[in-house]
Design an enzyme around this catalytic site. Structure first.
Site, PDB file in Angstrom:
ATOM      1  N   GLY A  71      75.103  68.740  48.023  1.00  0.00           N
ATOM      2  CA  GLY A  71      75.851  67.625  47.265  1.00  0.00           C
ATOM      3  C   GLY A  71      75.045  66.825  46.494  1.00  0.00           C
ATOM      4  O   GLY A  71      75.186  66.498  45.527  1.00  0.00           O
ATOM      5  N   ASN A 152      83.392  58.367  51.502  1.00  0.00           N
ATOM      6  CA  ASN A 152      82.740  58.919  52.621  1.00  0.00           C
ATOM      7  C   ASN A 152      82.606  57.853  53.725  1.00  0.00           C
ATOM      8  O   ASN A 152      82.487  58.441  54.853  1.00  0.00           O
ATOM      9  CB  ASN A 152      81.369  59.716  52.481  1.00  0.00           C
ATOM     10  CG  ASN A 152      80.075  58.423  51.880  1.00  0.00           C
ATOM     11  OD1 ASN A 152      80.582  57.767  50.768  1.00  0.00           O
ATOM     12  ND2 ASN A 152      78.978  58.224  52.501  1.00  0.00           N
ATOM     13  N   HIS A 202      78.081  71.661  54.647  1.00  0.00           N
ATOM     14  CA  HIS A 202      78.050  71.385  55.815  1.00  0.00           C
ATOM     15  C   HIS A 202      79.060  70.529  56.530  1.00  0.00           C
ATOM     16  O   HIS A 202      79.211  69.940  57.128  1.00  0.00           O
ATOM     17  CB  HIS A 202      76.523  70.548  56.255  1.00  0.00           C
ATOM     18  CG  HIS A 202      76.465  69.580  55.585  1.00  0.00           C
ATOM     19  ND1 HIS A 202      76.187  68.142  56.354  1.00  0.00           N
ATOM     20  CD2 HIS A 202      76.079  69.041  54.287  1.00  0.00           C
ATOM     21  CE1 HIS A 202      75.828  67.215  55.525  1.00  0.00           C
ATOM     22  NE2 HIS A 202      75.738  67.767  54.261  1.00  0.00           N
ATOM     23  N   CYS A 331      73.275  59.075  55.452  1.00  0.00           N
ATOM     24  CA  CYS A 331      72.179  58.962  54.673  1.00  0.00           C
ATOM     25  C   CYS A 331      71.532  57.511  54.584  1.00  0.00           C
ATOM     26  O   CYS A 331      70.528  57.426  54.089  1.00  0.00           O
ATOM     27  CB  CYS A 331      72.747  59.159  53.160  1.00  0.00           C
ATOM     28  SG  CYS A 331      73.511  61.000  53.112  1.00  0.00           S
TER      29      CYS A 331
END
Length: 382
Positions: A71, A152, A202, A331
């Site tokens: 992504g 997210n 994933h 992240c």
């Protein structure tokens, strides 16, 4: 010790059928897809079959699916090439986007390549449509609107169709980071004129290191990575064949089982919410994550009534008990800056308390949720 994995928004367990497909590809289909001999043709045929399969499930054309490393690369490709090739001078986004988008647009602004505008958000993190229209009308420059479909960290779902039609009304291009929603929701890119999407395998039980960009036909983009004619000339480099077939298998599994697995995971999330409200009544759900109608069915983000000294050790203590979850995006793990998403929407008082993201998949059970809530309650009451 029990092992409970509730960090599926960060990454998911790979399906056994995906592993089997990838193992077979690694063992038996090792030809370079660009080679003209039979070994290469076999691999190339499988890649194009995967492209057609993915396109079918989102009602796209195969030529509109470009395989990437995930992504982040897809977001970067779309945004950077829009500025370089499509005369985009202004990008409209929000301050709660994934860093794959935020860091990219901030860098472009710093270099003087674009004007960067942020749409206002309400207290839950929803974009203000009236303000978005004001930004779209701000000047005559070519604009790109980039807003993620499912956040997210807090799970909010935006009305992407309405945003797309509004943006198109004013001549803007539209991109969405759909990493948290492709593979989890049905898509029809012919139903509304969005230009660009990004996906990562994933997030739906496929391998890491592979994803794709949906780039509308005749976009006018040229390659971001030079060195070969792979991926319709948009991304040079020998294709990661085993990962592509793994992506295809995971995508097929996701959509062939979507209704059943969505219902199951929705029930898990609903059960989690009910248990939190009953056992930890002072907890708050951030954004719309506690509302099944306004957020994704795959995650919740909970602000917990924990003192500052306990907050520092919360994730460590959960890990000691075998529970995997996160403070926010994987992240940004290890960062002391805190969540940029929660910083935008929470009060100063609530920011002093720990917020934790729990995210679910079909591999989870209600028994795991009972165990997790029990551990949380023990930590709070200790």
């Amino acid at each position: 010790m029990k092992h409970v994995y509730l960090d599926n928004a960060a990454t998911t367990q790979v399906h056994t059928t995906v592993i089997a497909k990838m193992q077979d590809a690694l063992a038996n289909s090792y030809g370079n897809p660009s080679s003209t001999h039979s070994f290469g043709r076999t691999a190339k045929t499988a890649i194009e079959s995967a492209r057609k399969t993915i396109a079918k499930y989102i009602n796209a054309q195969p030529s509109e699916i470009i395989f990437t490393s995930g992504g982040t690369e897809a977001d970067n490709m779309i945004i950077r090439c829009s500025v370089r090739d499509l005369d985009v001078k202004t990008i409209i986004t929000s301050k709660i986007e994934h860093h794959a988008v935020l860091h990219t647009v901030e860098e472009l602004e710093k270099k003087g390549s674009i004007q960067l505008l942020f749409v206002n958000l309400d207290a839950f993190g929803n974009p203000d449509m009236a303000h978005l229209e004001t930004l779209l009308q701000s000047d005559d420059s070519k604009k790109l609107v980039s807003l993620m479909h499912v956040n997210n960290e807090i799970g909010n779902k935006i009305d992407l169709e309405a945003i797309t039609f509004l943006s198109k009304k004013h001549g803007a291009l539209v991109h969405s980071d759909t990493v948290q929603s492709l593979g989890h929701y049905n898509w029809d890119v012919k139903a509304f004129p969005i230009d660009f999407l990004a996906a990562a395998a994933h997030k739906f039980h496929g391998p890491k290191g592979i994803g794709f960009a949906f780039i509308r036909k005749n976009s006018g983009m040229s390659c971001m990575i030079s060195g070969g004619s792979q991926e319709r000339g948009l991304r040079a480099g020998t294709e990661s064949f085993h990962n592509i077939v793994g992506l295809e298998e995971a995508f097929v599994h996701a959509y062939e089982n979507l209704d059943r697995e969505k219902k199951y995971v929705e029930e898990l999330k609903s059960y989690f919410i009910e248990k939190v409200k009953k056992e930890i009544p002072e907890a708050k759900f951030n954004g719309h994550s506690g509302d099944l109608d306004k957020s994704t069915y795959t995650l919740v983000n909970v602000c917990l009534p924990i003192t500052e000294d306990k907050a520092m050790m919360l994730l460590f203590n959960l890990d000691i008990k075998g529970i995997a979850c996160s403070k926010g995006s994987a992240c940004q793990s290890g960062s002391d800056a805190g969540s940029h998403v929660l910083n935008e929407i929470l009060s100063i008082e609530d920011m002093k308390k720990p917020s934790v993201r729990f995210s679910f998949s079909s591999y989870n059970t209600k028994e795991e949720i009972d165990y997790t809530i029990g551990v949380l309650k023990d930590i709070i009451e200790a």
